[in-house]
Design a protein around this motif. Structure first.
Motif, short mmCIF file in Angstrom:
data_model
loop_
_atom_site.label_atom_id
_atom_site.label_comp_id
_atom_site.label_asym_id
_atom_site.label_seq_id
_atom_site.Cartn_x
_atom_site.Cartn_y
_atom_site.Cartn_z
N ASP A 1 0.81 -1.22 0.00
CA ASP A 1 0.00 0.00 0.00
C ASP A 1 0.84 1.27 0.00
O ASP A 1 0.29 2.37 -0.05
CB ASP A 1 -0.91 0.00 1.24
CG ASP A 1 -0.11 -0.17 2.52
OD1 ASP A 1 0.88 -0.92 2.50
OD2 ASP A 1 -0.46 0.45 3.54
N LEU B 1 -0.83 4.92 -0.72
CA LEU B 1 -1.00 5.67 0.52
C LEU B 1 -0.25 6.99 0.45
O LEU B 1 -0.77 8.04 0.82
CB LEU B 1 -0.48 4.84 1.70
CG LEU B 1 -0.49 5.58 3.05
CD1 LEU B 1 -1.90 5.80 3.54
CD2 LEU B 1 0.31 4.83 4.10
N ASP C 1 0.89 2.51 9.01
CA ASP C 1 -0.33 2.34 9.79
C ASP C 1 -0.82 3.68 10.33
O ASP C 1 -2.02 3.95 10.36
CB ASP C 1 -0.09 1.36 10.94
CG ASP C 1 0.09 -0.07 10.42
OD1 ASP C 1 -0.27 -0.30 9.24
OD2 ASP C 1 0.60 -0.93 11.16
N TRP D 1 -2.66 5.45 7.65
CA TRP D 1 -4.04 4.95 7.49
C TRP D 1 -4.94 5.42 8.60
O TRP D 1 -6.10 5.76 8.38
CB TRP D 1 -4.03 3.42 7.43
CG TRP D 1 -3.62 2.91 6.10
CD1 TRP D 1 -2.48 2.25 5.79
CD2 TRP D 1 -4.35 3.05 4.87
NE1 TRP D 1 -2.45 1.98 4.44
CE2 TRP D 1 -3.58 2.45 3.86
CE3 TRP D 1 -5.57 3.64 4.54
CZ2 TRP D 1 -3.98 2.42 2.54
CZ3 TRP D 1 -5.98 3.61 3.22
CH2 TRP D 1 -5.19 3.00 2.23
N LYS D 2 -4.39 5.46 9.83
CA LYS D 2 -5.20 5.90 10.97
C LYS D 2 -5.69 7.33 10.73
O LYS D 2 -6.86 7.65 10.96
CB LYS D 2 -4.34 5.83 12.23
CG LYS D 2 -5.09 6.17 13.50
CD LYS D 2 -4.18 6.04 14.71
CE LYS D 2 -4.64 7.02 15.77
NZ LYS D 2 -3.59 7.33 16.72
N LEU E 1 -5.92 8.89 7.77
CA LEU E 1 -6.85 8.94 6.64
C LEU E 1 -8.23 8.47 7.07
O LEU E 1 -9.23 8.84 6.45
CB LEU E 1 -6.33 8.08 5.48
CG LEU E 1 -5.16 8.66 4.69
CD1 LEU E 1 -4.75 7.69 3.59
CD2 LEU E 1 -5.51 10.01 4.07
N GLY E 2 -8.28 7.68 8.12
CA GLY E 2 -9.56 7.22 8.65
C GLY E 2 -10.46 8.36 9.09
O GLY E 2 -11.67 8.19 9.22
N ARG F 1 -14.46 7.90 3.09
CA ARG F 1 -13.83 6.99 2.15
C ARG F 1 -13.88 7.49 0.71
O ARG F 1 -12.92 7.36 -0.04
CB ARG F 1 -14.51 5.62 2.25
CG ARG F 1 -13.93 4.63 1.28
CD ARG F 1 -14.42 3.21 1.53
NE ARG F 1 -14.11 2.40 0.37
CZ ARG F 1 -13.80 1.11 0.41
NH1 ARG F 1 -13.77 0.48 1.55
NH2 ARG F 1 -13.53 0.46 -0.70
N VAL G 1 -6.44 5.76 -3.93
CA VAL G 1 -6.16 4.40 -3.46
C VAL G 1 -7.14 3.45 -4.14
O VAL G 1 -8.32 3.75 -4.29
CB VAL G 1 -6.32 4.31 -1.93
CG1 VAL G 1 -5.79 2.98 -1.42
CG2 VAL G 1 -5.58 5.45 -1.26
N LEU H 1 -8.26 -0.11 -0.14
CA LEU H 1 -9.15 0.56 0.82
C LEU H 1 -9.86 -0.48 1.67
O LEU H 1 -9.96 -0.34 2.89
CB LEU H 1 -10.17 1.41 0.06
CG LEU H 1 -9.68 2.79 -0.41
CD1 LEU H 1 -10.75 3.48 -1.23
CD2 LEU H 1 -9.29 3.66 0.76
N TYR I 1 -7.20 -1.77 4.23
CA TYR I 1 -6.53 -0.92 5.21
C TYR I 1 -7.39 0.20 5.79
O TYR I 1 -7.10 0.71 6.86
CB TYR I 1 -5.27 -0.30 4.61
CG TYR I 1 -4.19 -1.29 4.31
CD1 TYR I 1 -3.38 -1.79 5.33
CD2 TYR I 1 -3.97 -1.75 3.02
CE1 TYR I 1 -2.38 -2.70 5.07
CE2 TYR I 1 -2.98 -2.67 2.74
CZ TYR I 1 -2.17 -3.14 3.77
OH TYR I 1 -1.19 -4.04 3.51
N TYR I 2 -8.42 0.64 5.03
CA TYR I 2 -9.15 1.83 5.49
C TYR I 2 -10.11 1.47 6.61
O TYR I 2 -10.95 0.58 6.46
CB TYR I 2 -9.91 2.45 4.31
CG TYR I 2 -10.78 3.62 4.70
CD1 TYR I 2 -10.21 4.86 4.94
CD2 TYR I 2 -12.15 3.47 4.85
CE1 TYR I 2 -11.00 5.94 5.32
CE2 TYR I 2 -12.95 4.54 5.22
CZ TYR I 2 -12.37 5.78 5.46
OH TYR I 2 -13.16 6.83 5.83
#
Lengths: 463, 588
Positions: free
Chosen positions: A364, A368, A428, A431-432, A434-435, A439, A445, A450, A453-454
């Motif tokens: 990713d 990412l 990670d 991703w946290k 981007l959370g 979405r 991505v 997604l 990891y999302y």
């Protein structure tokens, strides 16, 4: 037996001229002995019939026209090299500064080096992890790359460079590596800072240092990076070391070049810098790389301070055209107390796409990193809108972006100068963060990644 | 020649050498300097002193060392075996230099451009007594799977063929035939010929430009095409993606031969081209791209004088293949480095500087280079073209500097790369408001025929939507987008689809890297169809947010990837219809 010449015909700045000289070759090294027995070195920069112009490395202070003897060595400037150079400290011209004797040479190399034949280069593909999120995630350093740090006066580029040196490691290996550190026109404090840092981390035995202080002659400053890179090439391509070269500060180097050029009476180009500055810088930066069939590598991290923080100034500008990307530091972030103050948007690693992703870091990584760029660039738009209409008036989405930007800077870019994050931790964390965005805003991505990891952040941060 | 004269070095200043010993070295002629015989060119003369610029590092040259005149201009040996080869700025094969001298370039290795020993399988197509005309093709051989090498009668020669050898295996310097001119003088012709790099090769006539160079890059093919035989410039600050655009064009454009000139750029970029082109397949022939590519590498740390010569070397090779009837694209990355080399040498010659200390003759040199491009009728009566795509690296990204400004006068397609688009990772970062193509009007008939009827109109619609967006964005920046009426919001949303879904193209994506014209047309149709249908909805006062909620806009943003996986334009039209009907149904 070569002839010795007594007296000079002209002196200006760091240049001296001799008349009636024969059998001298261009770029040859000359030894100048003063009346008081002091020895200095010089280099032939122009031959015009019987007249030869020499550039004196240590400067012309104290030389007079009569009581001086010049002997030509018949060779260009070369450096004595052996594995002993590890752990040693030299001046800009490659002479020992640590009170120890000269290196007993296993080999002598011309400090100007020669260009790597482009068909013999190996394309750099393996990444170096620095443990710094802002670099590893979005501007990954690749082995064999030249990736400069564009900073400004007073910013924490030295700390960042020291941290890179401390933490840099490959994803998986235990190969031999070495550091060549070259200081050009830096203050004593800066040199001490690096020396102390190398000592504390126990790296000193693997470091070769070339120190040219702010008060040292400028001609030595012009030689310093060449000596450093000659040492680096020797370690890399003779002994198979992976060498990381830190060059600081390239701005001082360029200014020395300008001073020297104007003393020769050359026609100046932009901002008074010589018109050959591009070629000159290239002859330094292009000495990074990998060679087909050779084990070692030369990776360069030059540091330069942008005059007045201006990225379009000739020094950063020409550097950026030669190097494979740049890491730009931002004064805004520095003032917010964020270390390292890496400005994500203008920073770039050109070789990153081939050295990351599946098989190198994680599948990713590429997507990412693109998404973090794109989302963070939307933050800038939302912020400028907020500065006009006020944050309260922003749409819900824009508010989310502003909050994302804040957290991205505080949690992702910002880290301790002893904090060494693994690439998994860094990704990670990305991703946290981007959370916190919806979405459907993550267009860079692929759906597959997604799904994997999302994870939307819980509502608590929305308050 | 000149056996009476005894030329020797008098002075050395970097690559500029003062030579004394005679007054008969012709201007721009090739000389060899010093004991290592470094190649150099005569650039000026005054009194009994001649100035020579050498193409290699002058370290070690001494006063009194000999200078060997050749009396001939700087030339390149042209013939079979050039395709797939990597040359330095003065056409010496770098692979062979590496074989002889190792990984680092050493000086004084003077090698011919061609392999002199290799035997080529030659088909001779003339016989004794045939009339020989300039440019006429008399022998053919396979240079690579995709390129047939056609040996031509040198442009100045005509007469009658005699002593023609039968088809068979020959070296590049074997005499294939003799040509007897009207005075009875015999001249041998071979598979190879020599041509001076600074002189344009002659053609029968210049033809109008009527076909584009199809590149598979949407923003270029649709909005800013360059004609075959035309000239384009790509200016951009560092990091804007000039080199990636050049690489993409070298990979995917529908030229027969690519001459890729790395002029004062990064060594690793040349390695990348070598690596990638050996692996990537040409979409039209299925063969590795390298089989149609000639590389010329003068990286930024190689001698600067050779950089000045490299673009002429590249152009001469391009013209040679054009004369065989091929369409050649010459990528020069970057012309600014060439201009800087010119400036550096001019400075050392102590010439009077003009703007930004570039020499005053910069514009005429640029013109001389770009004017060698063109769509031509060759001497043999075929059609061939040289298209030039020059990257420009303006200092500080400022397009008002002399190289960009002067280049603009001689090119007709301008691809302005933009730093802010690059920061937002919008690639290729062509700014659609400041780029232009003057060729489009000439190419209209071709587009209507090959892209499809109505293309011109659709393209105009797209340009209008993008144009309205940029003026609307001025307002949005001040007050936010929420307050805009729906028809204006629609323009913004459609422009977003154009920007993200159409103009952005991922060079590193498996399928998105190249999009054939039919698919470009399908995408254009689908996006404009959505726009028209959405307009109908807003006219009925149905809020745009309802249509946005169906996700059809983001679906079109991803259309490019799905088309690469085999989805058709018709399927997307149907998706749009479905989304619109769903919205309509909800409003009844």
């Amino acid at each position: 037996m070569r002839l010795e010449y007594t007296g000079l015909s002209e002196m200006q700045g760091s240049l001296v001229a001799l008349d009636g000289v024969s059998d001298v070759s261009f770029d040859e090294l000359a030894e100048i002995t003063l009346g008081n027995g002091e020895r200095r070195f010089g280099r032939v920069i122009t031959i015009d019939g019987d007249k030869v112009i020499l550039q004196v490395f240590e400067g012309t202070d104290g030389i007079d026209m009569e009581n001086v003897n010049t002997r030509f060595t018949g060779k260009p400037i070369s450096m004595p090299l052996s594995k002993e150079i590890l752990g040693r400290i030299f001046n800009g011209a490659g002479k020992p500064l640590d009170g120890l004797r000269e290196v007993f040479p296993d080999e002598r190399r011309n400090i100007n080096g020669s260009a790597i034949n482009p068909v013999c280069r190996r394309y750099p593909r393996s990444c170096i992890m620095t443990g710094i999120s802002a670099i590893d995630a979005t501007s990954t350093l690749i082995r064999g790359q030249k990736l400069p740090i564009f900073s400004g006066a007073g910013m924490s580029h030295n700390e960042l460079a020291a941290q890179i040196v401390r933490q840099a490691h490959m994803m998986s290996d235990d190969e031999e590596f070495a550091i060549v550190f070259c200081a050009m026109g830096v203050k004593n404090d800066t040199a001490e800072f690096f020396k102390k840092d190398f000592q504390e981390s126990g790296a000193l035995g693997r470091v070769v240092m070339f120190l040219n202080m702010a008060s040292d002659p400028i001609i030595e400053r012009i030689l310093a990076p060449r000596c450093a890179l000659t040492a680096a090439e020797y370690l890399a391509f003779r002994h198979g070391y992976h060498v990381l070269v830190v060059l600081t500060d390239m701005t001082s180097y360029c200014e020395a070049l300008r001073e020297f050029s104007s003393s020769k009476g050359e026609i100046p180009s932009r901002k008074g810098f010589p018109s050959y500055m591009y070629s000159d810088l290239a002859s330094i930066y292009e000495r990074a790389g990998l060679i087909e069939g050779q084990k070692g590598s030369v990776t360069q991290v030059p540091i330069l301070t942008m005059p007045n923080d201006d990225i379009s100034h000739p020094i950063p500008d020409l550097t950026g055209y030669i190097t494979e990307g740049q890491i730009v530091l931002s004064r805004d972030l520095e003032q917010k107390g964020i270390y390292p103050p890496v400005a994500i948007l203008p920073s770039l690693s050109r070789l990153m796409k081939d050295g990351t992703g599946e098989g190198n870091t994680r599948e990713d990584h590429g997507d990412l990193s693109n998404q973090l760029f794109a989302s963070y660039s939307a933050v800038a738009d939302a912020r400028s809108l907020a500065s006009v209409i006020g944050e309260d008036e922003l749409s819900e989405l824009d508010k989310q972006y502003v909050r994302f930007g804040e957290r991205f800077e505080r949690e992702f870019i910002c880290q301790g100068d002893r904090e060494n994050r693994s690439i998994e931790q860094t990704l990670d964390l990305g991703w946290k963060l981007l959370g916190t965005l919806p979405r459907n805003e993550l267009g860079r991505v692929s759906d597959k990644l997604l799904d994997k990891y999302y994870k939307p952040a819980e509502a608590e941060i929305m308050e | 020649m000149n056996s009476i004269n005894n030329y020797s070095i008098y002075g050395v200043n970097g690559p500029v050498i003062k030579v004394r010993g005679g007054r008969s070295l012709p201007m721009m002629s090739l000389v060899y300097v010093g004991e290592d015989r470094l190649p150099g060119e005569v650039v000026s003369a005054k009194g009994n002193e001649t100035i020579v610029q050498v193409y290699e590092d002058s370290t070690g040259l001494k006063k009194g060392q000999p200078v060997y005149p050749t009396g001939k201009p700087m030339s390149v040996l042209l013939g079979p075996g050039m395709v797939t080869t990597t040359y330095d700025g003065i056409a010496r094969p770098l692979r062979k230099i590496a074989d002889m001298a190792g990984s680092f370039i050493t000086k004084g290795i003077n090698l011919p451009a061609l392999d002199m020993e290799k035997l080529w399988d030659v088909t001779v197509s003339v016989k004794d007594g045939d009339k020989a005309l300039p440019g006429m093709i008399f022998a053919r051989c396979r240079e690579s799977e995709t390129v047939e090498h056609r040996s031509m009668v040198p442009p100045q020669l005509k007469g009658v063929f005699t002593d023609v050898v039968p088809s068979g295996k020959y070296k590049v310097t074997d005499v294939i035939a003799n040509i007897v001119d009207e005075r009875g003088k015999k001249t041998p012709v071979m598979l190879s010929q020599v041509w001076p790099i600074r002189r344009a090769r002659p053609t029968a006539k210049r033809l109008p430009i009527t076909r584009p160079l199809v590149t598979g890059q949407r923003v270029i093919d649709t909005l800013f095409p360059v004609g075959k035989g035309g000239c384009a410039a790509i200016p951009g600050p560092f990091g804007a993606g000039k080199t990636v655009v050049q690489h993409q064009l070298a990979k995917w454009s529908d030229a027969d031969i690519i001459v890729y000139l790395g002029c004062g750029e990064r060594g690793n970029e040349m390695t990348q081209v070598l690596d990638e082109f050996a692996e990537l397949k040409d979409p039209r022939t299925g063969r590795p791209l390298m089989e149609r590519t000639i590389l010329i590498a003068n990286t930024s740390n190689m001698p600067v004088a050779a950089r000045e010569a490299s673009i002429y070397t590249g152009m001469t090779i391009a013209e040679y293949y054009r004369d065989m009837g091929y369409h050649v694209a010459l990528m020069a990355d970057s012309t600014s480095r060439w201009a800087e080399a010119l400036r550096e040498i001019s400075g050392r010659l102590e010439e009077m500087p003009a703007e930004e200390s570039f020499p005053a003759y910069l514009p005429s040199r640029l013109a001389g280079f770009y004017e060698r491009a063109g769509y031509m009728q060759t001497l043999a009566g075929d059609e061939g073209s040289v298209t030039v795509i020059g990257a420009v690296s303006p200092q500080g990204g400022d397009f008002s500097e002399p190289v960009t400004q002067n280049t603009k006068r001689f090119i007709r397609t301008f691809w302005a790369l933009d730093r802010s688009l690059a920061y937002a990772r919008h690639f290729p970062s062509l700014n659609w408001n400041t780029s232009y193509s003057e060729y489009f009007n000439d190419l209209k008939p071709w587009y209507e025929e090959n892209f499809g009827r109505g293309f011109t109109k659709m393209r105009q619609q797209m340009v209008d939507i993008l144009g309205s967006e940029s003026s609307l964005m001025e307002i949005v920046k001040l007050i936010g987008s929420d307050v805009l009426p729906d028809d204006q919001k629609l323009i913004i949303e459609t422009a977003k689809v154009f920007r993200q879904g159409y103009l952005q193209q991922n060079a590193f994506h498996k399928t998105d890297t190249y999009m054939p014209p039919e698919q470009q047309m399908d995408m254009l149709e689908a996006i404009l169809y959505l726009y028209t249908e959405a307009q109908k909805l807003t006219a009925k006062s149905i809020p745009l947010s309802q249509l946005l909620a169906t996700g059809i806009f983001s679906a079109l943003c991803r259309m490019k990837f799905e088309m690469g996986e085999g989805k058709t334009g018709a399927e997307f039209i149907k998706m749009i219809d479905d989304a619109v009907s769903a919205v309509l149904a909800g409003n009844e």
